[in-house]
Write a protein that holds these residues in place. Structure first.
Motif, PDB file in Angstrom:
ATOM      1  N   SER A 171       0.835  -1.199   0.000  1.00 54.37           N
ATOM      2  CA  SER A 171       0.000   0.000   0.000  1.00 54.37           C
ATOM      3  C   SER A 171       0.870   1.249   0.000  1.00 54.37           C
ATOM      4  N   ALA A 172       0.361   2.294  -0.676  1.00 55.85           N
ATOM      5  CA  ALA A 172       1.059   3.581  -0.671  1.00 55.85           C
ATOM      6  C   ALA A 172       0.548   4.471   0.457  1.00 55.85           C
ATOM      7  N   ASN A 173      -0.490   4.037   1.145  1.00 60.55           N
ATOM      8  CA  ASN A 173      -1.082   4.833   2.230  1.00 60.55           C
ATOM      9  C   ASN A 173      -0.485   4.400   3.565  1.00 60.55           C
ATOM     10  N   LEU A 174       0.538   5.120   3.996  1.00 62.82           N
ATOM     11  CA  LEU A 174       1.238   4.783   5.227  1.00 62.82           C
ATOM     12  C   LEU A 174       0.951   5.809   6.318  1.00 62.82           C
ATOM     13  N   THR A 175       0.928   5.344   7.549  1.00 65.50           N
ATOM     14  CA  THR A 175       0.859   6.244   8.704  1.00 65.50           C
ATOM     15  C   THR A 175       2.017   5.899   9.637  1.00 65.50           C
ATOM     16  N   TYR A 176       2.456   6.892  10.402  1.00 68.44           N
ATOM     17  CA  TYR A 176       3.623   6.735  11.260  1.00 68.44           C
ATOM     18  C   TYR A 176       3.220   6.861  12.732  1.00 68.44           C
ATOM     19  N   SER A 177       3.940   6.140  13.585  1.00 69.38           N
ATOM     20  CA  SER A 177       3.716   6.240  15.029  1.00 69.38           C
ATOM     21  C   SER A 177       5.010   5.899  15.746  1.00 69.38           C
ATOM     22  N   VAL A 178       5.112   6.332  16.986  1.00 67.23           N
ATOM     23  CA  VAL A 178       6.291   6.061  17.817  1.00 67.23           C
ATOM     24  C   VAL A 178       5.908   5.031  18.865  1.00 67.23           C
ATOM     25  N   VAL A 179       6.705   3.978  18.964  1.00 70.05           N
ATOM     26  CA  VAL A 179       6.475   2.961  19.993  1.00 70.05           C
ATOM     27  C   VAL A 179       6.878   3.547  21.340  1.00 70.05           C
TER      28      VAL A 179
END
Length: 211
Positions: A171-179
């Motif tokens: 997928s080209a739809n990425l989201t980012y998060s911090v562990v």
């Protein structure tokens, strides 16, 4: 080679082989088509351990494999779907020739009309062996800096750290998060925040540290 689910040829044709000659059994197959068209490759093994890729075959140079040999399809990276079939002629137990052993290929010419069907050991018509490759969820890959092990230096008393970028074949739809787990995976995770869409990584509080 790697990947692919192997199956013995006798198991592939279990319950499918018939012959008008009473008492005949399946002795093997002659492979006349194995072009996977860039989707991967067909492989064979006569012992289920050492594998050889089926190379260029044709009706004029059909690869002879015993019913005890194994077949598998190894897909190209990130391929899923139904690849082109393996084209084969069944061989009954009246066959008196040799079978392929390891990388030492045994071939036969099935182009003459009299070479198959009738009272020969080879089937009149070819059979297609098909398979399918199920899609799996691949992990995204961080592409910014040195990837997942990047080290970033910033000016003291500022909050901006870096822009994280990544790719994902699914997928080209990425989201980012911090562990933010308080363990060895991310002991300092709570000190950062990241824009889930843009990937902008920042300190929650500007560090006052010199080293």
């Amino acid at each position: 080679d790697s990947g692919g689910t192997a199956q013995q040829i006798s198991d592939i044709f279990a319950g499918e082989f018939t012959d008008v000659d009473h008492g005949s059994s399946m002795a093997g197959i002659a492979v006349t088509g194995a072009d996977a068209g860039g989707t991967g490759a067909w492989w064979y093994s006569d012992n289920g351990t050492a594998w050889t890729q089926i190379g260029s075959v044709s009706p004029a140079s059909a690869l002879v494999l015993s019913a005890a040999a194994h077949l598998k399809f190894v897909p190209a990276p990130d391929y899923n779907g139904t690849p082109p079939a393996l084209t084969v002629y069944a061989i009954d137990d009246s066959y008196a020739g040799a079978f392929t052993s390891g990388a030492s290929a045994v071939t036969v010419d099935l182009t003459p009309a009299a070479s198959h069907g009738g009272s020969t050991a080879f089937a009149q018509n070819p059979t297609a062996i098909t398979t399918s490759v199920t899609a799996v969820n691949d992990d995204p890959v961080i592409t910014s800096g040195a990837g997942a092990i990047a080290q970033v230096s910033i000016v003291e008393n500022t909050t901006a750290v870096t822009i994280v970028t990544a790719t994902d074949v699914d997928s080209a739809n990425l989201t980012y998060s911090v562990v933010t787990d308080d363990d060895d995976h991310s002991p300092d995770g709570a000190k950062f925040t990241i824009d889930q869409n843009a990937g902008a990584l920042i300190f929650v509080t500007a560090p006052d540290y010199e080293a």
